[in-house]
Write a protein that holds these residues in place. Structure first.
Motif, PDB file in Angstrom:
ATOM      1  N   PRO A  64       0.754  -1.160   0.120  1.00 51.72           N
ATOM      2  CA  PRO A  64       0.418  -0.526   0.104  1.00 51.72           C
ATOM      3  C   PRO A  64       0.969   1.859   0.512  1.00 51.72           C
ATOM      4  O   PRO A  64       2.300   0.986   0.264  1.00 51.72           O
ATOM      5  N   GLY A  65       0.192   1.908  -0.068  1.00 56.58           N
ATOM      6  CA  GLY A  65       0.689   3.631  -0.009  1.00 56.58           C
ATOM      7  C   GLY A  65       1.471   4.517   1.019  1.00 56.58           C
ATOM      8  O   GLY A  65       1.982   4.786   0.793  1.00 56.58           O
ATOM      9  N   ASN A  66       0.157   4.033   2.003  1.00 53.10           N
ATOM     10  CA  ASN A  66       0.478   5.033   3.069  1.00 53.10           C
ATOM     11  C   ASN A  66       1.464   4.214   3.749  1.00 53.10           C
ATOM     12  O   ASN A  66       2.086   2.791   3.884  1.00 53.10           O
ATOM     13  N   PRO A  67       2.668   5.132   4.169  1.00 53.62           N
ATOM     14  CA  PRO A  67       3.793   4.828   4.444  1.00 53.62           C
ATOM     15  C   PRO A  67       3.393   3.851   6.147  1.00 53.62           C
ATOM     16  O   PRO A  67       4.295   2.097   6.001  1.00 53.62           O
ATOM     17  N   VAL A  68       3.108   3.265   7.094  1.00 55.05           N
ATOM     18  CA  VAL A  68       2.736   2.960   7.901  1.00 55.05           C
ATOM     19  C   VAL A  68       2.200   1.335   7.020  1.00 55.05           C
ATOM     20  O   VAL A  68       2.546  -0.398   7.636  1.00 55.05           O
ATOM     21  N   ALA A  69       1.396   1.412   6.125  1.00 53.17           N
ATOM     22  CA  ALA A  69       0.708   0.552   5.888  1.00 53.17           C
ATOM     23  C   ALA A  69       1.904  -0.389   4.982  1.00 53.17           C
ATOM     24  O   ALA A  69       1.810  -1.440   4.716  1.00 53.17           O
ATOM     25  N   SER A  70       2.752   0.160   4.056  1.00 56.72           N
ATOM     26  CA  SER A  70       3.872   0.020   3.619  1.00 56.72           C
ATOM     27  C   SER A  70       4.290  -0.601   4.553  1.00 56.72           C
ATOM     28  O   SER A  70       5.121  -1.824   4.075  1.00 56.72           O
ATOM     29  N   PHE A  71       4.677  -0.102   5.826  1.00 60.09           N
ATOM     30  CA  PHE A  71       6.196  -1.186   6.715  1.00 60.09           C
ATOM     31  C   PHE A  71       5.998  -2.269   7.137  1.00 60.09           C
ATOM     32  O   PHE A  71       6.364  -3.401   6.807  1.00 60.09           O
ATOM     33  N   ILE A 108       0.927   1.914  23.675  1.00 63.05           N
ATOM     34  CA  ILE A 108       0.614   1.666  22.277  1.00 63.05           C
ATOM     35  C   ILE A 108       0.949   3.095  21.196  1.00 63.05           C
ATOM     36  O   ILE A 108       0.500   4.327  22.971  1.00 63.05           O
ATOM     37  N   PHE A 109       0.780   3.736  20.054  1.00 66.14           N
ATOM     38  CA  PHE A 109       1.495   5.152  20.233  1.00 66.14           C
ATOM     39  C   PHE A 109       0.218   5.331  20.312  1.00 66.14           C
ATOM     40  O   PHE A 109      -0.848   4.870  19.808  1.00 66.14           O
ATOM     41  N   SER A 115      -2.742   4.989   9.200  1.00 59.60           N
ATOM     42  CA  SER A 115      -1.765   4.116   8.260  1.00 59.60           C
ATOM     43  C   SER A 115      -1.030   5.083   7.849  1.00 59.60           C
ATOM     44  O   SER A 115       0.243   5.097   6.865  1.00 59.60           O
ATOM     45  N   GLY A 116      -1.186   6.523   7.739  1.00 61.10           N
ATOM     46  CA  GLY A 116      -0.338   7.571   7.113  1.00 61.10           C
ATOM     47  C   GLY A 116       0.760   7.888   8.482  1.00 61.10           C
ATOM     48  O   GLY A 116       1.242   9.261   8.063  1.00 61.10           O
ATOM     49  N   VAL A 117       0.510   7.746  10.062  1.00 64.99           N
ATOM     50  CA  VAL A 117       1.986   8.239  11.062  1.00 64.99           C
ATOM     51  C   VAL A 117       2.876   7.180  11.220  1.00 64.99           C
ATOM     52  O   VAL A 117       2.605   6.129  11.747  1.00 64.99           O
ATOM     53  N   LEU A 118       3.523   8.103   9.740  1.00 65.80           N
ATOM     54  CA  LEU A 118       5.222   7.157  10.187  1.00 65.80           C
ATOM     55  C   LEU A 118       5.999   6.747  11.576  1.00 65.80           C
ATOM     56  O   LEU A 118       6.527   6.421  11.636  1.00 65.80           O
ATOM     57  N   THR A 119       5.143   8.441  11.538  1.00 69.26           N
ATOM     58  CA  THR A 119       6.335   8.682  13.485  1.00 69.26           C
ATOM     59  C   THR A 119       6.028   7.219  14.343  1.00 69.26           C
ATOM     60  O   THR A 119       6.870   7.204  15.272  1.00 69.26           O
ATOM     61  N   SER A 120       4.780   6.519  14.026  1.00 70.42           N
ATOM     62  CA  SER A 120       4.239   5.159  15.238  1.00 70.42           C
ATOM     63  C   SER A 120       5.428   4.704  15.045  1.00 70.42           C
ATOM     64  O   SER A 120       5.864   3.714  15.501  1.00 70.42           O
TER      65      SER A 120
END
Length: 424
Positions: free
Chosen positions: A311-318, A373-374, A379-384
């Protein structure tokens, strides 16, 4: 006419499908070439052949500490013995003279005839040359490391499929292995999609965002020991996407992309993969990470390159990289198929809103050894992801009250070679 959507695939089913597909891919000779490397340069590589020792380790009985080697029977009539010789590490002493002891140092071979070593703190003398008085009872065999105690000649010390840790490299060196046969590292092409993406250092025009996935995915690939090929950014265009995939497939074992795999009009990757190869599945029952694609890309010679669309959302990708790409890269690197093992730990948070999908929360252990938990799980909060040191694995429909036990998977189980092997 309305489009009919397939039910979302459960994660366990996706794992089973991936395992079967990648093992078949490898069995067909698509990867796992071997090469010989110097053992001092082999950190993180996967051993291709078992390493069998041709020596005993240690090669001789040796002293476990600084002290005095003696024959226990010689203490029956006296608690003091004259010193007959001095044996340092790297030297081989003379046979022990009856009624004498030998000054000995850690790692030095025990003289023939000696059957115990007494640490120097348990002795006393008024003259460094002796006699040496022994202050405590002495037992035969004490403080002696026996020949072959660690490794016996002919013993398999490292197994094929083992990812080499610093300790494993030390074992290889201890048996004299100068070179090791390892599997070639898989070549992974990282392609990010999106006309809105710009690179750090460039001006940020209205509507654009900096491309974080390119950095994150490249770093994740490198953390597994694989070779990361940076394929840059492809715009939201079907022909350009097909051309980029076609070119990348010729030079890589696996292509991973981020973005462009959902159902929007500007999401072209699924159509491009279908045109250039085939799809095995897409759309998973997990959160974050539902729009995930697995398939293959055809090469002109008839072989295939594996494809995984994140996925494109950073956390989903991670998260989908950890859950799905990492086990596949393990197999392509020469490891067995393996999945991480969750720890059962106490929750220091409440999670009252259950989801229909299996959910993965960014979390970490606090000073009390509990899982927190953060506060923002979008799913866009990459800082988490940068804040966390693990994921909480919640079953579909699961809520959490503070104090309950939850399944926590440390990130180190994905990003370091500490997997539990799952049987095929």
């Amino acid at each position: 006419m309305a489009t009919a959507f397939k039910p979302l695939m459960p994660l366990d089913e996706a794992w089973s499908t991936l395992q079967a597909a990648v093992l078949q891919h490898v069995q067909q000779g698509a990867a796992l070439a071997r090469e010989s490397v110097d053992s001092i340069e082999a950190l993180g590589r996967v051993l291709a052949e078992p390493l069998v020792s041709r020596v005993d380790v240690p090669p001789l009985d040796n002293s476990a500490m600084d002290g005095y080697a003696l024959r226990v029977a010689d203490l029956s009539s006296s608690q003091a013995l004259p010193m007959g010789q001095r044996v340092a590490a790297g030297q081989v002493g003379e046979p022990l003279a009856p009624g004498h002891c030998a000054r000995i140092f850690t790692g030095a071979p025990v003289p023939e005839g000696a059957d115990a070593v007494v640490m120097q703190e348990h002795t006393e003398t008024s003259d460094p040359a002796g006699p040496i008085r022994f202050l405590h009872e002495v037992r035969a065999g004490q403080n002696i490391r026996r020949r072959g105690e660690d490794i016996a000649c002919g013993q398999t010390v490292l197994s094929s499929g083992l990812r080499l840790s610093p300790a494993a490299l030390g074992v290889a060196a201890s048996v004299g292995a100068q070179r090791l046969s390892v599997f070639a590292r898989p070549r992974v092409g990282v392609l990010t999609t999106g006309s809105e993406l710009v690179m750090p250092g460039e001006p940020l025009p209205p509507g654009a965002i900096y491309n974080s996935n390119r950095h994150t995915l490249r770093g994740l690939v490198q953390s597994t020991g694989a070779l990361a090929g940076d394929l840059g950014v492809v715009p939201d265009d079907l022909d350009a996407t097909r051309a980029a995939l076609r070119e990348a497939a010729a030079h890589h074992d696996l292509i991973i992309t981020s973005g462009g795999v959902s159902v929007g009009e500007e999401d072209h990757l699924r159509a491009a993969v279908q045109a250039e190869g085939g799809l095995a599945f897409w759309a998973l029952a997990i959160k974050p990470g539902k729009p995930f694609v697995f398939g293959w890309l055809a090469r002109p010679d008839g072989s295939r390159c594996l494809y995984m669309g994140l996925p494109g959302n950073p956390v989903a990708s991670f998260v989908t990289f950890l859950l799905l790409v990492r086990p596949v890269l393990g197999v392509l690197s020469g490891e067995p198929w393996a999945l991480p093992t969750a720890l059962r730990l106490q929750a220091d948070f409440d999670w009252p809103k259950a989801d229909k999908r299996r959910e993965f929360l960014r979390a970490r252990l606090n000073a009390q050894g509990r899982v927190e938990i953060f506060p923002h799980q979008g799913s866009g909060v990459l800082t988490s992801a940068a804040w966390s040191d693990g994921l909480v694995d919640l079953a579909p429909g699961q809520t959490v009250e503070r104090g309950q036990t939850v399944a926590f998977v440390p990130l180190s189980q994905w990003l370091q070679p500490s997997f539990t092997v799952c049987q095929a």
